[in-house]
Each structure stands twice: as structure tokens, then as C-alpha cells.
Design a protein around this motif. Structure first.
Motif: not given
Length: 254
Positions: A226-244
Motif C-alpha cells: 500500500q505504501a508503495d502504491k500510494i506514493c507512486h500513484y501520487i508521484e505520477d498524478k502530480i506529473a499528470e497535473l503539472g503536464d495539464g
């Protein structure tokens, strides 16, 4: 905010609770002045804003811009996670001496200056009532997670900036420390409720904050997963938000 008005117990970042509300007059004057000069920012929601539970926001650090925004934003009323060593005299001095000033000279000038500034640093950090972040000790549970859950139970927004200063994972952030999601496991065991973590991207150059779709704790998976999944999700999502957002240069922590 007090937990129980009848008992007059008020939040404290350094002990179990305070018995009176500390005025922090100097800090209020300082933030009042800073708010006049701090740029106005746009807060964009890319997900539905919850109405029945508090926010747990996970944001890129920038340098001091993102933390300053949340401290000054009275509407959000967020409580920030902050490293514990800025809250105590002995640990603050150790950090300044062996981390901040380690490779800087001349020591005969910098040490006295740091010593004089240290009380200001400590009282400033204590004044915004952070959640003290401890590492690899029993105080992770007794202080950090206890204060986080108390903040959640108050119905108050909390914000963490979990970036390390190495291992850049995308254009916008360094790798996250994986300890913070574990508070959700304890909260679930105590209440049966599942915390949600909301990714937040601060685009300092655009004066914009974007909140994305959350990820919720899943009790059916092991905590390490869970810890890995949550952190990786948020790292990737921040990149998606920035790219948008419109083209801009990210401000990186470190």
C-alpha cells in the motif's frame, strides 16, 4: 482548536496537549505582513471536493513557496507536517550545525548567527502548530500518527510534503518518503474508516495549485504494498497535473 472545550485541551505540536490557547502574537503579526505581499494563487479542483471528511493533501515541496501558501491560507486552515527537529532546541541546533552549516564557512561567524536565529526558528515552527514528523522511532506512532489522527478527527485539513532530496522520479518531484501512508493503517484499525490521500501540484511560476483524484487506503493489501502504491500513484498524478497546465518551469525541492 480544542478537542474538548469542557476540558480545555488545545493542540500542541510538542506535547500531549496545551491547557490554554497560545496567542503567538509575533507570528500572527508576521503572517499578517507576509500575506500582504504573498502572491494570490488559484486553487483548481480536478476532482470532486469532499464534504463529509477532512482533506489529506500530498503536495510537491517546491522550496518554501508551497508550505508558505498553506500556512497563510486561512480558508483551508491546514495543519502541516513538519520535521520534528525544528521544534526543539537540541535537535534544531544539531540539524543546523551538522546539516545546514556542515560545509559552509566561516564557522566563527555562522555558528553565533545560527545560535541567535535558532529561537526564532523554533518559536515560528511551534506557532503554526504542525504535525511533528519523527523518523524511525517510537514517536512516529506516539507523536506523528497520533497528531495526524487527532487532526483528522478535528475535521481539519492536513498537508504533507514528503519529497526526498534525491532520486528524481519525474519532471516535477523527487521520490517520496514512504512512511506517511502508514497512518491510514492505524486509523483504519481504530475506526474502520479508510483515509484518502489527495495529490496536489504547486506550480509556483503560474501561481496555481491543482488538486487531483485521490487514492484511498485499501485494508485488503499489505501495508508495504500500500505504501508503495500510494506514493507512486501520487508521484505520477502530480506529473499528470503539472503536464495539464500551461508550459512552465517546475520549482524543484532541494
Amino acid at each position: 482548536m480544542c478537542y474538548n472545550k469542557a476540558m480545555k485541551k488545545y493542540y500542541s505540536p510538542v506535547k500531549e496537549y496545551d491547557t490554554y490557547r497560545r496567542p503567538h502574537v509575533f507570528f500572527k503579526m508576521l503572517t499578517g505582513i507576509l500575506k500582504i505581499f504573498f502572491p494570490k494563487n488559484e486553487l483548481i479542483w480536478k476532482t470532486e471536493k469532499p464534504v463529509d471528511e477532512p482533506l489529506f493533501l500530498v503536495c510537491n515541496h517546491t522550496k518554501i513557496y508551497a508550505p508558505s501558501y498553506f500556512i497563510l491560507n486561512k480558508e483551508l486552515g491546514a495543519r502541516l507536517w513538519a520535521n520534528y527537529y525544528f521544534l526543539y532546541f537540541d535537535t534544531c541546533w544539531h540539524h543546523l550545525k551538522y546539516k545546514v552549516l556542515k560545509d559552509r564557512k566561516p564557522k566563527f561567524l555562522l555558528y553565533p548567527l545560527a545560535w541567535c536565529l535558532m529561537p526564532i526558528i523554533i518559536f515560528t515552527f511551534r506557532a503554526f502548530n504542525p504535525i511533528p514528523v519523527f523518523h524511525k522511532s517510537e514517536k512516529v506512532d506516539t507523536m506523528t500518527f497520533t497528531k495526524s489522527i487527532a487532526t483528522w478527527e478535528e475535521g481539519r485539513t492536513q498537508v504533507i510534503f514528503p519529497e526526498r532530496t534525491e532520486n528524481r522520479v519525474n519532471r516535477y518531484v523527487y521520490q517520496f518518503n514512504h512512511g506517511f501512508p502508514r497512518v491510514a493503517e492505524r486509523y483504519y484499525k481504530e475506526t474502520g474508516k479508510r483515509m484518502a490521500f489527495y495529490p496536489v501540484y504547486c506550480a509556483e511560476k503560474l501561481r496555481t495549485f491543482v488538486i487531483g483524484e485521490p487514492i484511498r487506503y485499501n485494508p485488503d493489501e499489505g501495508m508495504d504494498t500500500q505504501a508503495d502504491k500510494i506514493c507512486h500513484y501520487i508521484e505520477d498524478k502530480i506529473a499528470e497535473l503539472g503536464d495539464g497546465l500551461p508550459e512552465h518551469e517546475p520549482v524543484i525541492y532541494g
